[in-house]
Design a protein around this motif. Structure first.
Motif, PDB file in Angstrom:
ATOM      1  N   MET A   5       0.709  -1.305  -0.023  1.00 50.83           N
ATOM      2  CA  MET A   5       0.141   0.176   0.097  1.00 50.83           C
ATOM      3  C   MET A   5       0.818   1.183  -0.187  1.00 50.83           C
ATOM      4  O   MET A   5       0.234   2.388  -0.083  1.00 50.83           O
ATOM      5  N   LEU A   6       2.108   1.240   0.103  1.00 51.89           N
ATOM      6  CA  LEU A   6       3.038   2.451   0.394  1.00 51.89           C
ATOM      7  C   LEU A   6       3.216   2.748  -1.111  1.00 51.89           C
ATOM      8  O   LEU A   6       3.441   2.223  -2.166  1.00 51.89           O
ATOM      9  N   ASP A   7       2.978   4.152  -1.572  1.00 58.61           N
ATOM     10  CA  ASP A   7       3.302   4.926  -2.598  1.00 58.61           C
ATOM     11  C   ASP A   7       4.443   5.566  -2.485  1.00 58.61           C
ATOM     12  O   ASP A   7       4.759   6.438  -1.710  1.00 58.61           O
ATOM     13  N   PHE A   8       5.425   5.439  -3.478  1.00 60.54           N
ATOM     14  CA  PHE A   8       6.535   6.298  -3.550  1.00 60.54           C
ATOM     15  C   PHE A   8       6.946   6.222  -5.193  1.00 60.54           C
ATOM     16  O   PHE A   8       6.500   5.565  -5.965  1.00 60.54           O
ATOM     17  N   PRO A   9       7.821   7.199  -5.390  1.00 60.05           N
ATOM     18  CA  PRO A   9       8.442   7.265  -6.844  1.00 60.05           C
ATOM     19  C   PRO A   9       9.189   5.937  -7.374  1.00 60.05           C
ATOM     20  O   PRO A   9       9.629   5.376  -6.599  1.00 60.05           O
ATOM     21  N   THR A  10       8.720   5.755  -8.643  1.00 53.60           N
ATOM     22  CA  THR A  10       9.393   4.728  -9.315  1.00 53.60           C
ATOM     23  C   THR A  10      10.420   4.890  -9.922  1.00 53.60           C
ATOM     24  O   THR A  10      11.313   4.099 -10.573  1.00 53.60           O
ATOM     25  N   GLU A  11      10.804   6.400 -10.010  1.00 54.84           N
ATOM     26  CA  GLU A  11      12.157   7.026 -10.886  1.00 54.84           C
ATOM     27  C   GLU A  11      12.463   8.006  -9.967  1.00 54.84           C
ATOM     28  O   GLU A  11      11.594   9.045  -9.278  1.00 54.84           O
ATOM     29  N   PHE A  12      13.725   8.572  -9.980  1.00 51.78           N
ATOM     30  CA  PHE A  12      14.182   9.784  -9.703  1.00 51.78           C
ATOM     31  C   PHE A  12      15.467  10.043 -10.366  1.00 51.78           C
ATOM     32  O   PHE A  12      16.134   9.093 -11.148  1.00 51.78           O
TER      33      PHE A  12
END
Length: 186
Positions: A5-12
Motif C-alpha cells: 500500500m506504500l506509494d513512492f516514486p518509481t524513478e528519480f
C-alpha cells in the motif's frame, strides 16, 4: 500497514543519472552490459557464473518489476540522463519494512566504470531510501576483497560496522570469505 500500500516514486534523478525501476523491454540493454562485463562480474556475483540468454535476462527483469510492485525487492536500473545509456544495476534488497532497513547492492557495466557513476547512483539511492522510504538503516555488504565496492561505501561515508568472518563461500562455492558490513542510520 501492508508495504504493497506504500506509494513512492518509481524513478528519480541525480546530477547525471536517471534511476528507475525495471520495465518490460529492459532485458536487451542489461544483457549487453552483462556480456560486456562478464569477466569483472564473475569474480563477485553468483548470477554471472552462468551464461544467460537475452530472454532469461528479460524474464529476470520482469520478475524484478513484479517484486517492486509487491514491495518485496526494489531493483533499480541506472541510465545516463542525457544519452539514455544503461550504466548499472542496483537496488534496495533484503528489505525489512517493520524496521525500515534496506541493503543496497550494485554492479556496473565495465564500459562505464571509473567515472564516478556508481558512487553517484548509490548516493542517490541512499537519499531516496531515507527520504521516500523513511529508512532507518541502509546497509552495503561486500566481500572484504572487493576493493571497488568497499571504496564506494567509504567514499559515501558509510560506517564499517564490522567484518563477518567466514560468512559466505565465494561465488564458486569453494573458499570461505569475509563480508564487510557498512551502514548509515537515520
Amino acid at each position: 500497514m501492508n508495504p504493497i500500500m506504500l506509494d513512492f516514486p518509481t524513478e528519480f534523478t541525480t546530477d547525471r543519472l536517471l534511476i528507475r525501476w525495471p520495465l518490460p523491454g529492459d532485458g536487451k540493454v542489461v544483457y549487453d552490459a552483462i556480456v560486456a562485463s562478464r569477466n569483472e562480474l564473475r569474480e563477485w556475483l553468483p548470477f554471472a557464473q552462468k551464461e544467460q540468454t537475452e530472454e532469461e535476462t528479460e524474464v529476470n527483469l520482469r520478475e524484478s518489476h513484479a517484486e517492486f510492485l509487491k514491495r518485496e525487492d526494489l531493483r533499480l536500473l541506472v541510465f545516463h540522463k542525457e544519452t539514455g545509456d544503461f550504466i548499472a544495476s542496483s537496488g534496495l534488497h533484503r528489505i525489512n519494512w517493520e524496521v525500515r532497513k534496506f541493503e543496497i547492492g550494485y554492479w556496473i557495466d565495465t564500459r562505464h566504470s571509473g567515472k564516478g557513476y556508481m558512487t553517484e547512483a548509490v548516493e542517490g539511492i541512499t537519499k531516496f531510501a531515507f527520504k521516500e522510504l523513511e529508512a532507518r538503516r541502509v546497509e552495503i555488504r561486500c566481500d572484504t576483497e572487493n576493493i571497488r565496492s568497499r571504496a564506494v561505501a567509504e567514499r559515501l561515508g558509510f560506517d564499517l560496522e564490522g567484518i563477518l568472518r567466514n560468512d559466505a563461500y565465494d561465488v564458486k562455492g569453494k573458499q570461505l570469505r569475509d563480508t564487510c558490513v557498512f551502514a548509515k542510520i537515520k
